[in-house]
Write a protein that holds these residues in place. Structure first.
Motif, PDB file in Angstrom:
ATOM      1  N   UNK A 181      -0.830   0.906  -7.810  1.00  0.00           N
ATOM      2  CA  UNK A 181       0.508   0.354  -8.029  1.00  0.00           C
ATOM      3  C   UNK A 181       0.846   0.490  -9.511  1.00  0.00           C
ATOM      4  N   UNK A 182       2.059   0.109  -9.849  1.00  0.00           N
ATOM      5  CA  UNK A 182       2.474   0.112 -11.250  1.00  0.00           C
ATOM      6  C   UNK A 182       1.468  -0.670 -12.101  1.00  0.00           C
ATOM      7  N   UNK A 183       0.965  -1.750 -11.509  1.00  0.00           N
ATOM      8  CA  UNK A 183       0.033  -2.616 -12.237  1.00  0.00           C
ATOM      9  C   UNK A 183      -1.328  -1.983 -12.494  1.00  0.00           C
ATOM     10  N   UNK A 184      -1.760  -1.061 -11.593  1.00  0.00           N
ATOM     11  CA  UNK A 184      -3.186  -0.700 -11.605  1.00  0.00           C
ATOM     12  C   UNK A 184      -3.513   0.516 -12.476  1.00  0.00           C
ATOM     13  N   UNK A 210      -3.126  -5.663   1.974  1.00  0.00           N
ATOM     14  CA  UNK A 210      -3.172  -6.874   1.176  1.00  0.00           C
ATOM     15  C   UNK A 210      -2.989  -6.489  -0.290  1.00  0.00           C
ATOM     16  N   UNK A 211      -2.163  -7.270  -0.975  1.00  0.00           N
ATOM     17  CA  UNK A 211      -1.934  -7.045  -2.413  1.00  0.00           C
ATOM     18  C   UNK A 211      -2.123  -8.397  -3.082  1.00  0.00           C
ATOM     19  N   UNK A 219       4.881  -0.704   0.301  1.00  0.00           N
ATOM     20  CA  UNK A 219       4.377  -0.592  -1.068  1.00  0.00           C
ATOM     21  C   UNK A 219       5.336  -1.295  -2.033  1.00  0.00           C
ATOM     22  N   UNK A 220       4.817  -2.197  -2.883  1.00  0.00           N
ATOM     23  CA  UNK A 220       5.715  -2.994  -3.737  1.00  0.00           C
ATOM     24  C   UNK A 220       6.506  -2.159  -4.741  1.00  0.00           C
ATOM     25  N   UNK A 221       6.033  -0.974  -5.142  1.00  0.00           N
ATOM     26  CA  UNK A 221       6.770  -0.155  -6.112  1.00  0.00           C
ATOM     27  C   UNK A 221       7.684   0.859  -5.432  1.00  0.00           C
ATOM     28  N   UNK A 226       3.561   1.089   4.577  1.00  0.00           N
ATOM     29  CA  UNK A 226       2.156   1.473   4.472  1.00  0.00           C
ATOM     30  C   UNK A 226       1.465   1.374   5.836  1.00  0.00           C
ATOM     31  N   UNK A 227       2.263   1.154   6.879  1.00  0.00           N
ATOM     32  CA  UNK A 227       1.724   1.020   8.231  1.00  0.00           C
ATOM     33  C   UNK A 227       1.863   2.345   8.962  1.00  0.00           C
ATOM     34  N   UNK A 228       0.826   2.737   9.738  1.00  0.00           N
ATOM     35  CA  UNK A 228       0.932   3.936  10.560  1.00  0.00           C
ATOM     36  C   UNK A 228       0.700   5.241   9.811  1.00  0.00           C
ATOM     37  N   UNK A 229       0.184   5.166   8.579  1.00  0.00           N
ATOM     38  CA  UNK A 229      -0.168   6.405   7.864  1.00  0.00           C
ATOM     39  C   UNK A 229      -1.417   6.990   8.512  1.00  0.00           C
ATOM     40  N   UNK A 230      -1.400   8.305   8.701  1.00  0.00           N
ATOM     41  CA  UNK A 230      -2.590   8.949   9.280  1.00  0.00           C
ATOM     42  C   UNK A 230      -3.423   9.539   8.157  1.00  0.00           C
ATOM     43  N   UNK A 231      -4.665   9.117   8.090  1.00  0.00           N
ATOM     44  CA  UNK A 231      -5.545   9.647   7.043  1.00  0.00           C
ATOM     45  C   UNK A 231      -5.990  11.051   7.459  1.00  0.00           C
TER      46      UNK A 231
END
Ligand SMILES: Nc1ncnc2c1ncn2[C@@H]1O[C@H](COP(=O)(O)OP(=O)(O)O)[C@@H](O)[C@H]1O
Ligand SMILES: [Mg+2]
Length: 320
Positions: A181-184, A210-211, A219-221, A226-231
């Protein structure tokens, strides 16, 4: 309001594992101390992975001593992007993700320029042990900067997401993807402000995240879901993770991957004491799954074949 007794009962029901149990029943019981150097020193982990035929980011340089720092600028001339990390670091501390150069200066993933002097000062701090476990003098790795897979473009803020898989006696039991994220500051460590998103083991798709202490669905930014993304290449990831049991000798281990757009899945590092937030990211506890593997062990049914272990995990460990 729930009473503490009711909360404890609820946590037991979903099988949430606390830090005391993780340490006593899993880390201490299944991880022999003599194997710790294999995962606590990222240089050793890299070597072992290469020997086992598992892909890792290329090593550009190793810095053992102060006088080698000055030579790095020349040594890294051919590489516009690279990552410097303390061999014994953890939690993202001390890692510099360099994404470009401007004249004499280095550009960090947050966009800020770093002078040569600041760069050398940072590395010197790393050598002296500022970022390493126990504060012991350390060495530094300089490696290929991973170009993350474009599937994550919409859900990463200027950094490389990583996939963490917990492997117990060779069985992948729980997984999450961590999104910067912007923070990390270009890193995917939860304590640096990244998001943890649970991955359903059978399908390799994300469920919820969880954030900090907040349960989230976007995603907060970037505000993308972020649900249903296929890796991508999920089966390979599971099998590589499973093989890290033999590689490390550790019964309870966290394996961190990155997905490079050209090179595919690469192993970043292993952890002998993986954190517990992965359970929150999945909304599921780890204990029921760990006990299923222990039951296999008790029945003499543990497999030595990574593909078989992955098949078991895919059948048994859905995120509910
Ligand atoms: N080679 C790399 N290329 C790009 N980003 C990296 C690289 N190595 C580490 N990172 C970023 O830094 C984070 C932490 O790196 P890691 O090697 O797991 O060290 P730590 O033990 O501090 O967690 C990763 O999750 C990733 O986001
Ligand atoms: Mg890590």
């Amino acid at each position: 309001m729930l009473t503490p007794f009711e909360i404890a009962r609820r946590l037991r029901r979903i099988g949430l594992m606390g830090i005391g149990r993780r340490n006593a029943d899993y880390v201490l019981a299944y991880n022999q101390r003599k194997f710790y150097p294999r995962v606590d020193d990222k240089l050793i982990t890299k070597r072992l992975a290469l020997e086992a035929g598992l892909p890792v980011p290329d090593l550009y340089a190793v810095v053992h001593e102060e006088h080698q720092i000055g030579d790095l600028h020349e040594k890294l001339k051919a590489h516009d992007q690279f990552v410097v990390k303390p061999a014994h670091g953890s939690g993202g501390d001390g890692i510099l993700v360099i994404t470009g150069k401007r004249g004499d200066k280095y550009r960090r993933s947050n966009g800020h320029l770093m002078s040569r002097g600041d760069f050398e000062h940072h590395l010197s701090n790393g050598l002296s042990g500022l970022f390493s476990l126990g504060g012991h003098p350390d060495h530094l790795l300089v490696e290929y900067c991973v170009q993350f897979d474009p599937v994550f473009d919409q859900v990463s803020y200027k950094g490389v997401p990583d996939v963490r898989i917990i492997v117990f006696l060779g069985y992948p039991v729980m997984a999450m993807i961590r999104l910067p994220t912007r923070m990390s500051d270009g890193k995917a460590n939860l304590h640096q402000g990244a998001i943890g998103v649970g991955i359903d083991i059978p399908t390799g798709t994300t469920r919820r995240g969880v954030w900090g202490t907040e349960i989230i669905k976007d995603h907060p930014d970037t505000e993308q879901s972020i649900v249903g993304l296929e890796i991508p290449r999920w089966d390979e990831l599971l099998e590589m993770a499973s093989r890290c049991y033999e590689l490390s000798g550790l019964g309870y281990v966290g394996v961190d991957f990155v997905l490079d757009r050209n090179r595919g899945p690469l192993i970043l590092e292993l952890n002998a004491r993986p954190g517990l937030a992965i359970q929150i990211a999945n909304g599921n506890g780890a204990l029921h799954r760990l006990r299923k593997v222990e039951a296999l062990k008790a029945a003499g049914g543990l497999s030595t074949d990574p593909a078989e272990r992955v098949a078991f995990a895919r059948a048994e460990f859905p995120t509910t």
